[in-house]
Scaffold this motif. Structure first.
Motif, PDB file in Angstrom:
ATOM      1  N   HIS A 188       0.857  -1.182   0.000  1.00 34.56           N
ATOM      2  CA  HIS A 188       0.000   0.000   0.000  1.00 34.56           C
ATOM      3  C   HIS A 188       0.891   1.230   0.000  1.00 34.56           C
ATOM      4  O   HIS A 188       1.796   1.349   0.830  1.00 34.56           O
ATOM      5  N   THR A 189       0.667   2.130  -0.943  1.00 35.74           N
ATOM      6  CA  THR A 189       1.499   3.326  -1.100  1.00 35.74           C
ATOM      7  C   THR A 189       0.632   4.565  -1.210  1.00 35.74           C
ATOM      8  O   THR A 189      -0.432   4.542  -1.814  1.00 35.74           O
ATOM      9  N   GLU A 190       1.105   5.652  -0.615  1.00 42.75           N
ATOM     10  CA  GLU A 190       0.482   6.966  -0.763  1.00 42.75           C
ATOM     11  C   GLU A 190       1.442   7.840  -1.573  1.00 42.75           C
ATOM     12  O   GLU A 190       2.327   8.486  -1.016  1.00 42.75           O
ATOM     13  N   PRO A 191       1.333   7.833  -2.896  1.00 42.54           N
ATOM     14  CA  PRO A 191       2.276   8.606  -3.713  1.00 42.54           C
ATOM     15  C   PRO A 191       2.049  10.103  -3.553  1.00 42.54           C
ATOM     16  O   PRO A 191       0.922  10.574  -3.458  1.00 42.54           O
ATOM     17  N   ASN A 192       3.125  10.840  -3.523  1.00 43.59           N
ATOM     18  CA  ASN A 192       3.034  12.295  -3.452  1.00 43.59           C
ATOM     19  C   ASN A 192       2.649  12.879  -4.809  1.00 43.59           C
ATOM     20  O   ASN A 192       2.776  12.229  -5.844  1.00 43.59           O
TER      21      ASN A 192
END
Length: 245
Positions: A188-192
């Motif tokens: 799970h990633t929260e890309p900027n």
């Protein structure tokens, strides 16, 4: 890549989603301990795609516009060969889709080390980069090996030409099945930056498929043959070394 010029627009979209799986990373901007990802056997995983030996699942995450994914593959490669790939800090460029730069830095060892990688993005989107803490452990009793890759953005200065991804969680689990290996990849990633969640969610299903297919081929190449796992007396994995016996 795998796309023609006629499919250039879709290729760009795939590359946008590629940052979600670029040598992917786990934990948070504060360097959270492993375990913040959904459980591998959670009931909420929904099967989205099945391609040959690879199954892709997704799950909504509370408070996030980006889904987590789980990829499960039966790879025609030994766990020794796969781990030989994993210990090479530059191997990201060989199998992770859109990874254009990768190298180790700082002090570390097999169990706990750092790496820097870059995800190549199509113009005019800015390239993303990652600073990773990589932790590896294994159990001789089961032969299973687990890697946690933790985004630790403060470990290196940022570049004005790249966007630092500072929140991302990943787990790799390798389980030997004779000469083959089951790999489970949860992320799970929260890309900027200004990347809409619907775009990433629609495309991230395809990205692990291409990367895992490439990993299987790379692990079977001559470069990664002739390695063995080194186990300590207490059953913990000590390293991956050339098999000179």
């Amino acid at each position: 890549m795998l796309f023609t010029r006629a499919l250039g627009f879709r290729a760009s979209l795939i590359s946008l989603a590629g940052l979600v799986t670029g040598i992917v990373l786990s934990a948070s901007a504060t360097g959270a301990e492993p375990g913040s990802l959904p459980a591998i056997d959670a009931e909420q995983w929904a099967l989205q795609k099945e391609v040959d030996n690879i199954r892709i699942y997704t799950m909504d995450q509370p408070g996030s516009g980006f889904q987590a994914f789980k990829a499960v593959a039966e790879l025609d490669a030994s766990v020794e060969n796969l781990m030989a790939v994993m210990i090479n800090p530059e191997s990201c460029k060989e199998w992770v889709l859109n990874c254009s730069e990768s190298y180790a830095f700082g002090q570390g060892d097999f169990h706990d080390r750092y790496a820097y990688s870059v995800n190549d993005m199509p113009w005019p989107v800015t390239d993303r980069d990652y600073v990773l803490r990589i932790r590896t452990r294994g159990d001789a009793g089961t032969g299973q090996i687990i890697m946690d890759l933790n985004a630790t953005p403060g470990m290196r200065a940022e570049y004005s030409s790249r966007v630092r991804v500072d929140v991302s969680n990943t787990l790799y689990q390798f389980t030997p099945r004779g000469e083959e290996t089951q790999m489970v990849w949860v992320q799970h990633t929260e890309p900027n930056g200004s990347l809409p969640g619907w775009l990433v969610n629609n495309l991230l299903v395809d990205i692990p498929v291409k990367s895992m297919q490439a990993l299987e081929a790379v692990a079977r190449s001559e470069k990664y043959q002739g390695y063995r796992l080194e186990w300590a007396e207490d059953g913990n994995l000590q390293g991956v070394v050339p098999d000179n016996r």
